[in-house]
Write a protein that holds these residues in place. Structure first.
Motif, short mmCIF file in Angstrom:
data_model
loop_
_atom_site.label_atom_id
_atom_site.label_comp_id
_atom_site.label_asym_id
_atom_site.label_seq_id
_atom_site.Cartn_x
_atom_site.Cartn_y
_atom_site.Cartn_z
N UNK A 81 0.82 -1.20 0.00
CA UNK A 81 0.00 0.00 0.00
C UNK A 81 0.86 1.25 0.00
N UNK A 82 0.26 2.31 -0.53
CA UNK A 82 0.91 3.62 -0.60
C UNK A 82 0.56 4.38 0.67
N UNK A 83 1.56 4.95 1.31
CA UNK A 83 1.33 5.70 2.54
C UNK A 83 0.81 7.11 2.27
N UNK A 84 1.06 7.65 1.09
CA UNK A 84 0.61 9.01 0.78
C UNK A 84 -0.87 9.05 0.41
N UNK A 85 -1.28 8.20 -0.53
CA UNK A 85 -2.69 8.24 -0.95
C UNK A 85 -3.54 7.20 -0.20
N UNK A 86 -2.92 6.40 0.66
CA UNK A 86 -3.60 5.42 1.51
C UNK A 86 -4.44 4.43 0.71
N UNK A 87 -3.92 3.99 -0.43
CA UNK A 87 -4.59 3.00 -1.26
C UNK A 87 -3.79 1.71 -1.26
N UNK A 88 -4.49 0.59 -1.31
CA UNK A 88 -3.83 -0.70 -1.44
C UNK A 88 -3.54 -0.92 -2.93
N UNK A 89 -2.28 -1.11 -3.25
CA UNK A 89 -1.85 -1.24 -4.63
C UNK A 89 -1.98 -2.69 -5.10
N UNK A 90 -1.60 -3.64 -4.24
CA UNK A 90 -1.67 -5.04 -4.64
C UNK A 90 -1.75 -5.94 -3.42
N UNK A 91 -2.26 -7.13 -3.64
CA UNK A 91 -2.21 -8.20 -2.64
C UNK A 91 -1.66 -9.43 -3.35
N UNK A 92 -0.96 -10.26 -2.60
CA UNK A 92 -0.39 -11.47 -3.20
C UNK A 92 -0.24 -12.53 -2.12
N UNK A 93 -0.05 -13.75 -2.56
CA UNK A 93 0.24 -14.84 -1.64
C UNK A 93 1.38 -15.66 -2.21
N UNK A 94 2.11 -16.31 -1.32
CA UNK A 94 3.20 -17.18 -1.75
C UNK A 94 3.45 -18.23 -0.69
N UNK A 95 4.02 -19.32 -1.12
CA UNK A 95 4.41 -20.39 -0.22
C UNK A 95 5.93 -20.41 -0.11
N UNK A 96 6.41 -20.96 0.99
CA UNK A 96 7.85 -21.11 1.13
C UNK A 96 8.33 -22.14 0.12
N UNK A 97 9.46 -21.88 -0.50
CA UNK A 97 10.02 -22.77 -1.52
C UNK A 97 10.59 -24.01 -0.86
N UNK A 98 10.17 -25.18 -1.33
CA UNK A 98 10.64 -26.43 -0.72
C UNK A 98 11.31 -27.36 -1.73
N UNK A 99 11.56 -26.90 -2.93
CA UNK A 99 12.12 -27.75 -3.97
C UNK A 99 13.63 -27.80 -3.96
N UNK A 100 14.16 -28.59 -4.88
CA UNK A 100 15.60 -28.75 -4.99
C UNK A 100 16.21 -27.86 -6.07
N UNK A 101 15.39 -27.41 -7.00
CA UNK A 101 15.90 -26.58 -8.09
C UNK A 101 16.08 -25.14 -7.63
N UNK A 102 16.83 -24.37 -8.43
CA UNK A 102 17.05 -22.97 -8.10
C UNK A 102 15.74 -22.20 -8.15
N UNK A 103 15.67 -21.14 -7.36
CA UNK A 103 14.50 -20.29 -7.40
C UNK A 103 14.58 -19.39 -8.62
N UNK A 104 13.41 -19.08 -9.19
CA UNK A 104 13.33 -18.15 -10.30
C UNK A 104 13.60 -16.74 -9.79
N UNK A 105 14.24 -15.95 -10.60
CA UNK A 105 14.47 -14.55 -10.25
C UNK A 105 13.20 -13.77 -10.55
N UNK A 106 12.60 -13.21 -9.51
CA UNK A 106 11.38 -12.43 -9.70
C UNK A 106 11.72 -11.00 -10.04
#
Length: 85
Positions: free
Chosen positions: A20-45
């Motif tokens: 969220x933006x502190x100046x205009x007090x609007x929520x810009x985005x929401x997201x969810x994620x899980x902890x990575x538990x695999x053996x392969x490298x993580x993707x670069x976000x």
């Protein structure tokens, strides 16, 4: 990590975030994620936007939220999408 309960492999619970933006007090985005538990490298976000798309301010924070808050925010966004269409 995987939790083994009664011989069934269960994934860890997702973590929910809001940005969220502190100046205009609007929520810009929401997201969810899980902890990575695999053996392969993580993707670069790609980094998230560093400025608010509404007021062009750089006072932006991301914070963890509860699942109920995540649902409430998405419910309001769904209502906004219906009224705009």
């Amino acid at each position: 990590m995987f939790n083994f309960q009664n011989g069934v492999k269960a994934l860890s619970r997702p973590i929910y975030y809001k940005t969220e933006c502190l100046d205009c007090e609007l929520i810009i985005s929401v997201k969810w994620e899980r902890k990575y538990t695999g053996l392969l490298r993580k993707r670069q976000h790609k980094p998230e936007t560093k400025s608010c798309p509404f007021c062009k301010s750089t006072h932006i924070i991301s914070a963890k939220i509860r699942y109920q808050d995540y649902l409430e925010i998405n419910k309001h966004w769904d209502l906004l999408d219906i009224t705009v269409s």
